[in-house]
Scaffold this motif. Structure first.
Motif, PDB file in Angstrom:
ATOM      1  N   ASN A   1       0.817  -1.216   0.000  1.00  0.00           N
ATOM      2  CA  ASN A   1       0.000   0.000   0.000  1.00  0.00           C
ATOM      3  C   ASN A   1       0.854   1.271   0.000  1.00  0.00           C
ATOM      4  O   ASN A   1       0.369   2.349   0.328  1.00  0.00           O
ATOM      5  N   LEU A   2       2.137   1.116  -0.365  1.00  0.00           N
ATOM      6  CA  LEU A   2       3.038   2.269  -0.376  1.00  0.00           C
ATOM      7  C   LEU A   2       3.567   2.505  -1.789  1.00  0.00           C
ATOM      8  O   LEU A   2       3.756   1.569  -2.570  1.00  0.00           O
ATOM      9  N   LEU A   3       3.812   3.769  -2.093  1.00  0.00           N
ATOM     10  CA  LEU A   3       4.377   4.146  -3.383  1.00  0.00           C
ATOM     11  C   LEU A   3       5.866   4.409  -3.196  1.00  0.00           C
ATOM     12  O   LEU A   3       6.275   5.005  -2.197  1.00  0.00           O
ATOM     13  N   ALA A   4       6.663   3.963  -4.157  1.00  0.00           N
ATOM     14  CA  ALA A   4       8.123   4.091  -4.035  1.00  0.00           C
ATOM     15  C   ALA A   4       8.719   4.468  -5.378  1.00  0.00           C
ATOM     16  O   ALA A   4       8.119   4.216  -6.437  1.00  0.00           O
ATOM     17  N   VAL A   5       9.888   5.084  -5.346  1.00  0.00           N
ATOM     18  CA  VAL A   5      10.657   5.233  -6.587  1.00  0.00           C
ATOM     19  C   VAL A   5      11.275   3.881  -6.898  1.00  0.00           C
ATOM     20  O   VAL A   5      11.551   3.079  -6.007  1.00  0.00           O
ATOM     21  N   ASN A   6      11.480   3.624  -8.177  1.00  0.00           N
ATOM     22  CA  ASN A   6      11.924   2.278  -8.552  1.00  0.00           C
ATOM     23  C   ASN A   6      13.431   2.135  -8.641  1.00  0.00           C
ATOM     24  O   ASN A   6      13.942   1.105  -9.065  1.00  0.00           O
ATOM     25  N   SER A   7      14.161   3.197  -8.249  1.00  0.00           N
ATOM     26  CA  SER A   7      15.617   3.118  -8.284  1.00  0.00           C
ATOM     27  C   SER A   7      16.185   4.082  -7.254  1.00  0.00           C
ATOM     28  O   SER A   7      15.601   5.134  -6.962  1.00  0.00           O
ATOM     29  N   LEU A   8      17.349   3.735  -6.724  1.00  0.00           N
ATOM     30  CA  LEU A   8      17.998   4.592  -5.738  1.00  0.00           C
ATOM     31  C   LEU A   8      18.444   5.920  -6.335  1.00  0.00           C
ATOM     32  O   LEU A   8      18.674   6.891  -5.602  1.00  0.00           O
ATOM     33  N   ASP A   9      18.607   5.963  -7.662  1.00  0.00           N
ATOM     34  CA  ASP A   9      19.049   7.209  -8.282  1.00  0.00           C
ATOM     35  C   ASP A   9      17.944   7.914  -9.068  1.00  0.00           C
ATOM     36  O   ASP A   9      18.217   8.765  -9.912  1.00  0.00           O
ATOM     37  N   THR A  10      16.679   7.566  -8.781  1.00  0.00           N
ATOM     38  CA  THR A  10      15.560   8.203  -9.492  1.00  0.00           C
ATOM     39  C   THR A  10      15.592   9.712  -9.353  1.00  0.00           C
ATOM     40  O   THR A  10      15.470  10.459 -10.333  1.00  0.00           O
ATOM     41  N   PHE A  11      15.751  10.206  -8.113  1.00  0.00           N
ATOM     42  CA  PHE A  11      15.713  11.649  -7.889  1.00  0.00           C
ATOM     43  C   PHE A  11      16.933  12.344  -8.506  1.00  0.00           C
ATOM     44  O   PHE A  11      16.881  13.543  -8.799  1.00  0.00           O
ATOM     45  N   THR A  12      18.016  11.594  -8.707  1.00  0.00           N
ATOM     46  CA  THR A  12      19.199  12.170  -9.352  1.00  0.00           C
ATOM     47  C   THR A  12      18.983  12.274 -10.864  1.00  0.00           C
ATOM     48  O   THR A  12      19.271  13.306 -11.480  1.00  0.00           O
ATOM     49  N   LEU A  13      18.462  11.191 -11.452  1.00  0.00           N
ATOM     50  CA  LEU A  13      18.246  11.164 -12.897  1.00  0.00           C
ATOM     51  C   LEU A  13      17.022  11.978 -13.314  1.00  0.00           C
ATOM     52  O   LEU A  13      16.989  12.543 -14.417  1.00  0.00           O
ATOM     53  N   TYR A  14      16.035  12.025 -12.430  1.00  0.00           N
ATOM     54  CA  TYR A  14      14.749  12.656 -12.781  1.00  0.00           C
ATOM     55  C   TYR A  14      14.250  13.465 -11.581  1.00  0.00           C
ATOM     56  O   TYR A  14      13.337  13.050 -10.863  1.00  0.00           O
ATOM     57  N   PRO A  15      14.846  14.632 -11.308  1.00  0.00           N
ATOM     58  CA  PRO A  15      14.460  15.421 -10.138  1.00  0.00           C
ATOM     59  C   PRO A  15      12.978  15.785 -10.098  1.00  0.00           C
ATOM     60  O   PRO A  15      12.427  16.018  -9.017  1.00  0.00           O
ATOM     61  N   THR A  16      12.344  15.809 -11.261  1.00  0.00           N
ATOM     62  CA  THR A  16      10.902  16.095 -11.318  1.00  0.00           C
ATOM     63  C   THR A  16      10.124  15.173 -10.396  1.00  0.00           C
ATOM     64  O   THR A  16       9.057  15.544  -9.877  1.00  0.00           O
ATOM     65  N   ALA A  17      10.661  13.972 -10.164  1.00  0.00           N
ATOM     66  CA  ALA A  17       9.960  12.993  -9.321  1.00  0.00           C
ATOM     67  C   ALA A  17       9.739  13.497  -7.901  1.00  0.00           C
ATOM     68  O   ALA A  17       8.794  13.058  -7.222  1.00  0.00           O
ATOM     69  N   LEU A  18      10.566  14.420  -7.433  1.00  0.00           N
ATOM     70  CA  LEU A  18      10.388  14.973  -6.078  1.00  0.00           C
ATOM     71  C   LEU A  18       9.003  15.585  -5.914  1.00  0.00           C
ATOM     72  O   LEU A  18       8.432  15.556  -4.823  1.00  0.00           O
ATOM     73  N   LEU A  19       8.469  16.132  -6.989  1.00  0.00           N
ATOM     74  CA  LEU A  19       7.140  16.740  -6.962  1.00  0.00           C
ATOM     75  C   LEU A  19       6.093  15.810  -7.569  1.00  0.00           C
ATOM     76  O   LEU A  19       4.999  15.637  -7.029  1.00  0.00           O
ATOM     77  N   GLU A  20       6.448  15.191  -8.658  1.00  0.00           N
ATOM     78  CA  GLU A  20       5.491  14.384  -9.416  1.00  0.00           C
ATOM     79  C   GLU A  20       4.993  13.181  -8.617  1.00  0.00           C
ATOM     80  O   GLU A  20       3.842  12.748  -8.795  1.00  0.00           O
ATOM     81  N   ILE A  21       5.821  12.653  -7.740  1.00  0.00           N
ATOM     82  CA  ILE A  21       5.416  11.454  -7.001  1.00  0.00           C
ATOM     83  C   ILE A  21       4.149  11.705  -6.179  1.00  0.00           C
ATOM     84  O   ILE A  21       3.342  10.811  -5.968  1.00  0.00           O
ATOM     85  N   PHE A  22       3.950  12.956  -5.752  1.00  0.00           N
ATOM     86  CA  PHE A  22       2.753  13.269  -4.976  1.00  0.00           C
ATOM     87  C   PHE A  22       1.505  13.289  -5.857  1.00  0.00           C
ATOM     88  O   PHE A  22       0.407  12.964  -5.391  1.00  0.00           O
ATOM     89  N   LEU A  23       1.660  13.667  -7.115  1.00  0.00           N
ATOM     90  CA  LEU A  23       0.545  13.588  -8.057  1.00  0.00           C
ATOM     91  C   LEU A  23       0.178  12.127  -8.303  1.00  0.00           C
ATOM     92  O   LEU A  23      -1.009  11.769  -8.346  1.00  0.00           O
ATOM     93  N   PHE A  24       1.185  11.273  -8.441  1.00  0.00           N
ATOM     94  CA  PHE A  24       0.925   9.833  -8.595  1.00  0.00           C
ATOM     95  C   PHE A  24       0.307   9.267  -7.310  1.00  0.00           C
ATOM     96  O   PHE A  24      -0.528   8.359  -7.365  1.00  0.00           O
ATOM     97  N   LEU A  25       0.740   9.780  -6.172  1.00  0.00           N
ATOM     98  CA  LEU A  25       0.182   9.320  -4.896  1.00  0.00           C
ATOM     99  C   LEU A  25      -1.318   9.598  -4.837  1.00  0.00           C
ATOM    100  O   LEU A  25      -2.091   8.783  -4.321  1.00  0.00           O
TER     101      LEU A  25
END
Length: 883
Positions: free
Chosen positions: A352-376
């Protein structure tokens, strides 16, 4: 400066103390020594000794004293064991902490053993130690630990002080995870205990008088982590978190520093109060701020700066707790770990938790810092972010820099979050907790953890802002529709709800910057909205709402909204219906989110009345004078129709209303006008004074109606009686009947809890007490002692006069500190000054009372324009209102 905990300077002091005393030491000798030892501890604190050392010093000193006293009990070394438990067992002994002890016995104590234990404990109490103790055999101890979570928790921290080492080790072996409370079952039980604890302490760490031990992110959460670690790894130390790679080095240091800061606050609290105290009450906040080096020209600024540091520390500890509890859930297999399911390109759903799929997601795709909440928001079945993702997010916050914020795609994502049909409050709270909101919106960072040193605001500014957004969102829910049906209907008509969310987000964002926060915040809001794609009209509307967010509340609570001129002036600032709709919804959400105790049915009634009156005026656009005459005629005809149908004479009714005047008809509802007339016309002069009580039709308040011969102290008698009955006056209307020298009072009141009084027996009692007090030849005003919390606020008394020439009234505005007996003090001072009160509006905002009185001279009933008389009245009131 020697701060090695193994070299305890208090023990050196103790040896000197014993050497200097030739006679047998009595409890009073120990009491004096301990008092002096704690003074030394306080001195070491000011000399910047590490707080951990100070707690060890104190525990080590008590260890030695107890061991010596235990040797004198006469117990054989194999018969019993003296064991430190709880915080004392951890060697976290603050100056006034309880000394928690377990006396463990091989067998049930006989009379001699009981006597020895009694003498031992009595000696400790007599020397001034706060001893908490239990006496158990080994079997009793193990049985109780097996069934009682509190007991097993205390025993986890057990430490042998004296006596049977064998007995102690048997106890330790008996409570091991192999025999009871394995790490998984203990973890689950502690989670439930934590939930209950959060509910008891407000479920937030951000109340203005927080509990640093029991609230979220407080010391108890850190203790809980240590207990869970002990059940899993066998050691009661936070260092295990780092050694077993549950925290990285930076996280571990952050946890240790946060704990040390809270320890320091608790140490000072114990020192200045002389007792076990975990609440940061207003009484202590100034001293704490000064002790921790916060100084400012305005002492409240120092308090607010210190408390902001406290709240930021608590927030950081909450984040770490989230990570740790999530890691431990996985470690202890609390939740089954299903196969991850990909969600988009960069995310995956893990249970029931959402996660990035790689340890370097935020490095490769900083947009995920914000976008993950939209996916949430848009991923069904997820309840939050997994701990590894929270940890990665925390270490990548620096990527949300000015370049990040300027990217059009990121701005679109933020607005998409606000435009979603659900999950807005949920994700904004998470974004605040994990530092994303402050990183994306730098102005918001200034209000994170910011408190206002008053009784009006119950939460920090960021927490209040999120409550306001939550209240706005509530209008769209079934529960919200049941609670606020009118607000719900208005909300449904809004074309762009995101305008309301943005206004709520920005309405207090400029707090603490100096200047008018409404003006400063409106500029921030406009710039943000334009940058985020809103057109000029919508951005201007958000900006206007931020600028005027207090307008409706101030108008409804501090002005006479039965006066069409007041409504006309308010409507002139509103201009359009859609602005009225947005402002009405924002105002109610703001009041409810400021302090739960401040919202009541009376305020709902005032705001609703102002909204409806303004809406009608915006639709009709009648001049104020024409509007007044129309309303008076409508009310007179409606009341007359009802009363003549009830058998009352039209002539008698018209005569009564003529004596009461047109303002009376304008200010009172048709229901009140009829109620007054029925009772006055049916009552003989010999049966006066007349006192009646009922609830308003809307259920917003109770009304007390008094018709009594005028007397110089009538106002004082009325308000003092209600204050003595612990009733809150929210509005007072007073009309003088010139023909017969009578006064008609209509007072709206609420009970002690700011709720309506439904009990008829209570209403009857109030009426009887009021009648007795009005009929007494002599009346003594009761003196009230101000409560503890008000003594911490130095609220100056300000009194201003202005004239309302068209009604021959002087308006006296009194701004002062709220206090018990406030209105009776005002009444007494005005009586002595020869002033007559014709109307009153009562407003209390936290520790601030802002009341308006419509007054004249008593004898001539003329306006008070003489500056000398005004100065005399002002001086009398300032003296009367001194606490």
């Amino acid at each position: 400066m020697n701060t090695d905990t193994r070299l305890n300077p208090l023990l050196d002091h103790y040896q000197e103390f014993k050497t200097s005393t030739s006679s047998t030491l009595k409890p009073s000798d120990y009491a004096g020594f301990l008092k002096e030892a704690r003074k030394r501890l306080a001195g070491y604190f000011l000399e910047k000794y590490p707080i951990r050392s100070l707690l060890y010093y104190h525990a080590g000193l008590i260890d030695v004293i107890l061991q010596e006293r235990w040797q004198q009990t006469g117990f054989n070394v194999s018969e019993a064991a003296l064991i430190a438990v709880g915080g004392y067992g951890r060697k976290e002994l603050h100056p006034a902490s309880d000394v928690d002890l377990l006396i463990l016995l091989h067998q049930a104590p006989d009379a001699l053993a009981q006597d020895r234990i009694s003498h031992f404990l009595t000696f400790l109490w007599d020397m001034g130690l706060e001893v908490g103790h239990s006496v158990r055999t080994l079997d009793e101890c193990l049985h109780t630990a097996h069934t009682d979570l509190t007991v097993i928790t205390n025993l986890i921290e057990a430490r042998l002080l004296a006596g049977s080492r064998d007995l102690y080790h048997q106890m330790r072996a008996g409570i091991s995870p192999e025999n009871m409370w394995d790490s998984r079952s203990f973890f689950l039980a502690k989670l439930e205990e934590q939930k209950a604890r959060y509910l008891r302490f407000g479920d937030t760490a951000y109340r203005v008088e927080p509990n640093l031990k029991e609230g979220p992110g407080g010391l108890r959460d850190i203790h809980m982590i240590g207990w869970i670690i002990e059940r899993e790894y066998g050691h009661l130390s936070l260092s295990e978190l780092h050694e077993h790679r549950l925290l990285d080095q930076n996280e571990y240091e952050c946890l240790r520093e946060g704990r040390a800061f809270l320890w320091g606050i608790r140490f000072v609290l114990h020192t200045i109060t002389g007792r076990k105290e975990d609440r940061l009450l207003f009484d202590y906040q100034h001293t704490l701020a000064k002790t921790f080096g916060y100084a400012a020209e305005q002492r409240n600024e120092a308090v607010e700066a210190f408390m902001q540091r406290y709240y930021k520390s608590i927030t950081e500890l909450e984040r770490l707790t989230d990570v740790l509890m999530g890691v431990l859930r996985v470690k202890l297999a609390i939740d089954k770990q299903p196969q991850p399911i990909m969600v988009g390109e960069w995310y995956e759903k893990r249970g029931n938790l959402l996660a990035v799929n790689s340890l370097d997601t935020f490095t490769l795709y900083p947009t995920a810092l914000l976008e993950i909440f939209l996916f949430l928001q848009n991923t069904p079945g997820v309840t939050g972010l997994d701990p590894a993702t929270i940890r990665l997010m925390r270490s990548n916050l620096h990527r949300m820099d000015s370049g990040f914020r300027q990217q059009a795609w990121h701005r679109q994502i933020f607005m998409q979050i606000l435009r979603q049909p659900s999950g807005i409050t949920f994700v904004l709270r998470l974004m605040n907790r994990y530092g994303i909101l402050a990183a994306y919106l730098p102005a918001f960072a200034n209000i994170v953890g910011r408190m206002q040193y008053d009784l009006f605001h119950a939460y920090t500014v960021d927490e209040h802002t999120l409550f306001v957004i939550s209240n706005v969102r509530r209008y769209s829910t079934e529960k919200g529709a049941a609670e606020f049906p009118m607000c719900s209907e208005i909300f449904k008509r809004l074309q762009k709800p995101e305008i309301l969310y943005l206004a709520a987000l920005f309405h207090d964002i400029a707090k603490g910057r100096g200047g008018d926060h409404s003006e400063l915040g409106s500029v921030d809001a406009y710039e943000f909205c334009r940058e985020h794609g809103l057109n000029v009209h919508d951005a201007s509307l958000v900006s206007w709402l931020v600028q005027k967010h207090l307008l409706m509340s101030v108008t409804a609570q501090r002005k006479d909204i039965s006066d069409p001129v007041v409504v006309e002036e308010f409507a002139a600032q509103i201009i359009a219906q859609n602005r009225l709709d947005y402002l009405f919804l924002l105002t109610i959400a703001d009041i409810k989110g400021t302090n739960p105790k401040l919202w009541n049915s009376w305020k709902r009634s005032l705001l609703t009345e102002l909204y409806l009156s303004t809406r009608n005026l915006l639709n009709q656009r009648l001049p104020a004078s024409e509007k007044s005459g129309s309303i008076i005629a409508q009310k007179r005809n409606s009341a007359l129709e009802y009363l003549t149908h009830q058998g009352f004479s039209e002539q008698a009714c018209l005569k009564l209303w003529k004596n009461l005047g047109e303002d009376y008809l304008l200010q009172h509802s048709v229901e009140s006008i009829c109620w007054h007339a029925q009772n006055i016309l049916n009552t003989e002069p010999s049966d006066l004074p007349l006192v009646k009580m009922r609830a308003t039709i809307s259920g917003s308040s109770n009304i007390i109606f008094i018709y009594s011969p005028d007397s110089p102290d009538l106002f004082t008698r009325v308000v003092s009686t209600l204050e003595q009955l612990n009733l809150n006056i929210v509005q007072a209307r007073i009309v003088s009947v010139e023909e017969n020298g009578f006064d008609l009072y209509t007072l709206h009141i609420l009970g002690p809890d700011n709720k309506i009084l439904d009990d008829l027996a209570d209403q009857k009692h109030i009426v009887e007490v009021m009648q007795r007090n009005l009929q007494r030849a002599q009346f003594q005003v009761r003196q009230h002692r101000p409560p503890r919390i008000l003594r911490n606020f130095d609220v100056p008394t300000r009194i201003n006069f202005r004239q309302q020439a068209d009604k021959n009234l002087t308006i006296m505005e009194v701004s002062t500190g709220d206090m018990p007996g406030l209105l009776s003090r005002v009444g007494e001072a005005l009586d002595q000054a020869g002033v007559r009160v014709h109307n009153a509006r009562i407003t209390t905002l936290g520790e601030q009372a802002e009341d308006i009185f419509y007054i004249t001279t008593r004898d001539e009933e003329t306006m008070i324009t003489d500056p000398i008389m005004q100065t005399s009245i002002r001086h009398a009131l300032v003296e009367a209102l001194k606490i």
